[in-house]
Design a protein around this motif. Sequence first.
Motif, PDB file in Angstrom:
ATOM      1  N   SER A 296      58.968  44.080  40.312  1.00 21.47           N
ATOM      2  CA  SER A 296      58.311  43.985  41.605  1.00 21.47           C
ATOM      3  C   SER A 296      58.842  42.773  42.348  1.00 21.47           C
ATOM      4  O   SER A 296      59.527  41.917  41.774  1.00 21.47           O
ATOM      5  N   VAL A 297      58.560  42.733  43.638  1.00 22.21           N
ATOM      6  CA  VAL A 297      58.822  41.540  44.435  1.00 22.21           C
ATOM      7  C   VAL A 297      57.485  41.068  44.991  1.00 22.21           C
ATOM      8  O   VAL A 297      56.604  41.873  45.286  1.00 22.21           O
ATOM      9  N   GLY A 298      57.338  39.770  45.087  1.00 19.39           N
ATOM     10  CA  GLY A 298      56.077  39.246  45.584  1.00 19.39           C
ATOM     11  C   GLY A 298      56.021  37.750  45.426  1.00 19.39           C
ATOM     12  O   GLY A 298      56.975  37.122  44.951  1.00 19.39           O
ATOM     13  N   PRO A 299      54.915  37.152  45.831  1.00 20.62           N
ATOM     14  CA  PRO A 299      54.768  35.695  45.729  1.00 20.62           C
ATOM     15  C   PRO A 299      54.377  35.271  44.318  1.00 20.62           C
ATOM     16  O   PRO A 299      53.716  36.012  43.595  1.00 20.62           O
ATOM     17  N   ARG A 300      54.794  34.093  43.965  1.00 22.30           N
ATOM     18  CA  ARG A 300      54.427  33.523  42.661  1.00 22.30           C
ATOM     19  C   ARG A 300      53.158  32.674  42.832  1.00 22.30           C
ATOM     20  O   ARG A 300      53.045  31.899  43.773  1.00 22.30           O
ATOM     21  N   ASP A 301      52.213  32.858  41.923  1.00 26.45           N
ATOM     22  CA  ASP A 301      51.011  32.014  41.863  1.00 26.45           C
ATOM     23  C   ASP A 301      50.095  32.143  43.069  1.00 26.45           C
ATOM     24  O   ASP A 301      49.255  31.273  43.305  1.00 26.45           O
ATOM     25  N   LEU A 302      50.190  33.230  43.841  1.00 29.09           N
ATOM     26  CA  LEU A 302      49.294  33.392  44.986  1.00 29.09           C
ATOM     27  C   LEU A 302      47.850  33.544  44.541  1.00 29.09           C
ATOM     28  O   LEU A 302      46.946  32.944  45.130  1.00 29.09           O
ATOM     29  N   PHE A 303      47.607  34.345  43.518  1.00 31.36           N
ATOM     30  CA  PHE A 303      46.233  34.683  43.139  1.00 31.36           C
ATOM     31  C   PHE A 303      45.452  33.474  42.608  1.00 31.36           C
ATOM     32  O   PHE A 303      44.319  33.239  43.050  1.00 31.36           O
ATOM     33  N   PRO A 304      46.008  32.673  41.690  1.00 30.77           N
ATOM     34  CA  PRO A 304      45.248  31.481  41.280  1.00 30.77           C
ATOM     35  C   PRO A 304      45.077  30.475  42.414  1.00 30.77           C
ATOM     36  O   PRO A 304      44.045  29.798  42.504  1.00 30.77           O
ATOM     37  N   ALA A 305      46.068  30.383  43.308  1.00 30.45           N
ATOM     38  CA  ALA A 305      45.937  29.472  44.451  1.00 30.45           C
ATOM     39  C   ALA A 305      44.825  29.935  45.384  1.00 30.45           C
ATOM     40  O   ALA A 305      44.061  29.125  45.920  1.00 30.45           O
ATOM     41  N   LEU A 306      44.708  31.245  45.572  1.00 28.41           N
ATOM     42  CA  LEU A 306      43.630  31.783  46.408  1.00 28.41           C
ATOM     43  C   LEU A 306      42.270  31.495  45.780  1.00 28.41           C
ATOM     44  O   LEU A 306      41.321  31.126  46.482  1.00 28.41           O
ATOM     45  N   ALA A 307      42.166  31.654  44.464  1.00 29.77           N
ATOM     46  CA  ALA A 307      40.908  31.372  43.773  1.00 29.77           C
ATOM     47  C   ALA A 307      40.505  29.912  43.954  1.00 29.77           C
ATOM     48  O   ALA A 307      39.337  29.597  44.210  1.00 29.77           O
ATOM     49  N   THR A 308      41.470  29.005  43.850  1.00 26.95           N
ATOM     50  CA  THR A 308      41.188  27.582  44.032  1.00 26.95           C
ATOM     51  C   THR A 308      40.725  27.289  45.456  1.00 26.95           C
ATOM     52  O   THR A 308      39.772  26.535  45.680  1.00 26.95           O
ATOM     53  N   LEU A 309      41.393  27.894  46.434  1.00 25.81           N
ATOM     54  CA  LEU A 309      41.026  27.685  47.835  1.00 25.81           C
ATOM     55  C   LEU A 309      39.608  28.175  48.111  1.00 25.81           C
ATOM     56  O   LEU A 309      38.810  27.477  48.760  1.00 25.81           O
ATOM     57  N   LEU A 310      39.268  29.366  47.625  1.00 25.81           N
ATOM     58  CA  LEU A 310      37.945  29.927  47.888  1.00 25.81           C
ATOM     59  C   LEU A 310      36.843  29.110  47.228  1.00 25.81           C
ATOM     60  O   LEU A 310      35.781  28.871  47.822  1.00 25.81           O
ATOM     61  N   THR A 311      37.048  28.684  45.987  1.00 27.13           N
ATOM     62  CA  THR A 311      36.023  27.887  45.314  1.00 27.13           C
ATOM     63  C   THR A 311      35.876  26.524  45.990  1.00 27.13           C
ATOM     64  O   THR A 311      34.766  25.984  46.074  1.00 27.13           O
ATOM     65  N   ARG A 312      36.978  25.978  46.491  1.00 24.80           N
ATOM     66  CA  ARG A 312      36.905  24.691  47.200  1.00 24.80           C
ATOM     67  C   ARG A 312      36.108  24.825  48.488  1.00 24.80           C
ATOM     68  O   ARG A 312      35.255  23.991  48.795  1.00 24.80           O
ATOM     69  N   ARG A 313      36.386  25.874  49.243  1.00 17.40           N
ATOM     70  CA  ARG A 313      35.637  26.095  50.483  1.00 17.40           C
ATOM     71  C   ARG A 313      34.162  26.407  50.176  1.00 17.40           C
ATOM     72  O   ARG A 313      33.259  25.945  50.883  1.00 17.40           O
ATOM     73  N   ALA A 314      33.912  27.195  49.143  1.00 17.01           N
ATOM     74  CA  ALA A 314      32.532  27.537  48.794  1.00 17.01           C
ATOM     75  C   ALA A 314      31.739  26.311  48.361  1.00 17.01           C
ATOM     76  O   ALA A 314      30.523  26.250  48.543  1.00 17.01           O
ATOM     77  N   ALA A 315      32.432  25.329  47.794  1.00  9.59           N
ATOM     78  CA  ALA A 315      31.755  24.113  47.320  1.00  9.59           C
ATOM     79  C   ALA A 315      31.410  23.157  48.445  1.00  9.59           C
ATOM     80  O   ALA A 315      30.763  22.133  48.218  1.00  9.59           O
ATOM     81  N   GLY A 316      31.852  23.468  49.680  1.00  6.63           N
ATOM     82  CA  GLY A 316      31.475  22.629  50.806  1.00  6.63           C
ATOM     83  C   GLY A 316      32.606  21.889  51.478  1.00  6.63           C
ATOM     84  O   GLY A 316      32.362  21.053  52.347  1.00  6.63           O
ATOM     85  N   ASP A 317      33.857  22.178  51.092  1.00  2.86           N
ATOM     86  CA  ASP A 317      34.991  21.575  51.785  1.00  2.86           C
ATOM     87  C   ASP A 317      35.111  22.248  53.150  1.00  2.86           C
ATOM     88  O   ASP A 317      35.629  23.351  53.273  1.00  2.86           O
TER      89      ASP A 317
END
Length: 342
Positions: A296-317
Amino acid sequence: MTETDPPASPARPRRVTLRQVAELAGVSTATVSYVLSGRRGGSGVSAETTDRVRAAASQLEYLPNQAARAVRTGRTGVVLLSLHMLADPWSQSVIDAVVPAVRDAGGTALVLADSDWGTALDRVQADVAFIDGVRPEQAPLVRKLARHRSLVVFSETLEPDGFDVVRSEDLPGCRVAMAHLLASHRRIGSLTSVGSGGHRNIRHGVWVQAMRDAGLPHDDSLVAEFRESSSSAFKAATDLLSRPNRPTAVYATTDFAAIAAVEAAQRLRLDVPGDLAVIGVGNASQTELVSPSVSSVGPRDLFPALATLLTRRAAGDDGPGELHEFTWELFARESTTGTTDQ
């Protein structure tokens, strides 16, 4: 009570309170509140006290009052995921990465089963919402909603405007996929999705251009169309591979279609990659788990980076929205490695 009287309803059990947990653990209600909120660091609460509070809460089967917590803190602990197609391995990769991360942070991830995210965001009080595949004409609605809640949008056209944008441009990666197949093949089929208007996926245009640039004549017998479901993709792939002078390689415009092509080949007793090479688009985690694994072709590490971003925003950032870009690359796996054209 007479024989005809209905049995008395059992009394509703009273909710276990923070005070009861605190009394059992031998600490203050403030300490219990802090420990069970999932916050970390800066409180002076020892690991031993934390364990004692959690053990007391478990023994009493304490359930937090989320409504009261939302009033008190202004946060619900809810992360909403609006995904275009739940059956797509790409969507499943988002779920697999985000749900455990949110759970570990003490929150809850809700997955929206349809694409009506505008209505859902009016009804569900989420700390942050992820919206997959926003159309350009929906940009005003995104901006309006972002004034009142945290949003993360997957889009190749929108710019951050009070919300985060995750961008991962696919067409350069699709060209890499075609170059990978053209290094060994000349008879390459395109397994492409079509929209409600009957228009082929824009990624199919990469196949058209790459075949033309390679000096290969356009052959519509090498194209099979499917609607956005795995069963439709499997049917289309089976038809494509059953045609006279079938392709020796398949370029699929989604990963779930590439997986369907491998399954169709196996049903037709074709060896992958010996008889047929297959490549998909998206680099969903499922492409590594099937047998044979799918290139396949695609981005590397997008999914864990998205998880980190969402949890950071959910925590109040609540910082300003940012652009998060991910470049596509080739992930050559078993479905294409070591193959040559026949």
